[in-house]
Scaffold this motif. Structure first.
Motif, PDB file in Angstrom:
ATOM      1  N   GLU A 176       0.839  -1.210   0.000  1.00 50.83           N
ATOM      2  CA  GLU A 176       0.000   0.000   0.000  1.00 50.83           C
ATOM      3  C   GLU A 176       0.870   1.255   0.000  1.00 50.83           C
ATOM      4  N   ALA A 177       1.928   1.245   0.796  1.00 50.46           N
ATOM      5  CA  ALA A 177       2.837   2.399   0.848  1.00 50.46           C
ATOM      6  C   ALA A 177       3.483   2.618  -0.515  1.00 50.46           C
ATOM      7  N   LEU A 178       3.941   1.539  -1.132  1.00 52.37           N
ATOM      8  CA  LEU A 178       4.573   1.657  -2.451  1.00 52.37           C
ATOM      9  C   LEU A 178       3.569   2.154  -3.492  1.00 52.37           C
ATOM     10  N   MET A 179       2.331   1.664  -3.412  1.00 50.00           N
ATOM     11  CA  MET A 179       1.308   2.124  -4.362  1.00 50.00           C
ATOM     12  C   MET A 179       1.033   3.614  -4.179  1.00 50.00           C
ATOM     13  N   LYS A 180       0.977   4.078  -2.945  1.00 45.48           N
ATOM     14  CA  LYS A 180       0.731   5.505  -2.695  1.00 45.48           C
ATOM     15  C   LYS A 180       1.898   6.346  -3.212  1.00 45.48           C
ATOM     16  N   LEU A 181       3.117   5.876  -3.007  1.00 46.05           N
ATOM     17  CA  LEU A 181       4.280   6.614  -3.502  1.00 46.05           C
ATOM     18  C   LEU A 181       4.263   6.677  -5.031  1.00 46.05           C
ATOM     19  N   ARG A 182       3.916   5.559  -5.668  1.00 44.03           N
ATOM     20  CA  ARG A 182       3.835   5.538  -7.138  1.00 44.03           C
ATOM     21  C   ARG A 182       2.719   6.456  -7.625  1.00 44.03           C
ATOM     22  N   LYS A 183       1.566   6.368  -6.987  1.00 44.81           N
ATOM     23  CA  LYS A 183       0.399   7.165  -7.380  1.00 44.81           C
ATOM     24  C   LYS A 183       0.712   8.664  -7.300  1.00 44.81           C
ATOM     25  N   ASN A 184       1.409   9.039  -6.268  1.00 45.33           N
ATOM     26  CA  ASN A 184       1.769  10.449  -6.084  1.00 45.33           C
ATOM     27  C   ASN A 184       3.049  10.812  -6.820  1.00 45.33           C
ATOM     28  N   LYS A 185       3.557   9.859  -7.590  1.00 44.64           N
ATOM     29  CA  LYS A 185       4.786  10.052  -8.369  1.00 44.64           C
ATOM     30  C   LYS A 185       5.939  10.540  -7.490  1.00 44.64           C
ATOM     31  N   GLU A 186       6.006   9.972  -6.279  1.00 48.11           N
ATOM     32  CA  GLU A 186       7.054  10.380  -5.347  1.00 48.11           C
ATOM     33  C   GLU A 186       8.318   9.558  -5.502  1.00 48.11           C
ATOM     34  N   ILE A 187       8.187   8.342  -6.029  1.00 51.32           N
ATOM     35  CA  ILE A 187       9.394   7.531  -6.207  1.00 51.32           C
ATOM     36  C   ILE A 187      10.081   8.018  -7.469  1.00 51.32           C
TER      37      ILE A 187
END
Length: 183
Positions: free
Chosen positions: A83-94
């Motif tokens: 979930e954390a990785l999905m949120k980071l990807r969704k927000n284009k933070e990675i």
């Protein structure tokens, strides 16, 4: 009142018992929040990840086959990490930064042993999200570079580079912190 074991709570939660679901949530809330907060920049985002993660846990609980408490904890933890990785990807933070080929050097982070847990968490949260994510996955969660590569959709070399740079940044912050205290 009778204290239910985790298996009993899971079984009752699977059948829709809200009280058991609440007890299971209460039992897992603090350790899972610790997982979420390592990946997210702020507490609000970590809380969002936690709630979304628990939503998925309860939604998929009927598919989970209980083996032991450790396996259940690991299953919930994987959901929170994903979930954390999905949120980071969704927000284009990675953001995967430039690869450094000087990867075989080991970075000494031994001053980390002297830090309090909250100081270490603050230090880890201060580094860029790409570095922080790979650092958490490799050093804390124990994923291999191949697994990180698969999870994040990056090359193994990029995973190694991100870890190398994360350790270097952490070391530099520690050296700077020690100089600030006159050490």
């Amino acid at each position: 009142m009778l204290h239910l074991n985790t298996k009993d709570l899971i079984d009752k939660s699977k059948s829709g018992d809200r009280v058991s679901q609440q007890k299971l949530y209460t039992r897992l809330n603090a350790p899972m929040m610790g997982v979420c907060i390592r990946y997210m920049k702020n507490t609000e985002d970590a809380e969002d990840v936690l709630l979304e993660g628990f939503h998925k846990v309860f939604k998929n609980l009927k598919k989970f086959t209980y083996e032991n408490e450790h396996a259940f904890f690991g299953w919930v933890k994987r959901i929170m990490i994903n979930e954390a990785l999905m949120k980071l990807r969704k927000n284009k933070e990675i953001q995967i930064l430039a690869i450094n080929e000087d990867l075989d050097k080991e970075v000494d982070v031994s001053p980390l042993e002297e830090l309090e847990t909250r100081d270490l968490l603050k230090l880890i949260r201060s580094i860029p999200v790409g570095y922080r994510t790979v650092f958490n996955l490799f050093e804390i969660e124990g994923y291999s570079h191949q697994e990180i590569s698969d999870k994040l959709g990056v090359s193994i070399g990029t995973s190694k580079s991100q870890l190398f740079k994360a350790k270097k940044l952490l070391r530099d912050h520690l050296i700077e912190k020690n100089q600030d205290y006159g050490s």
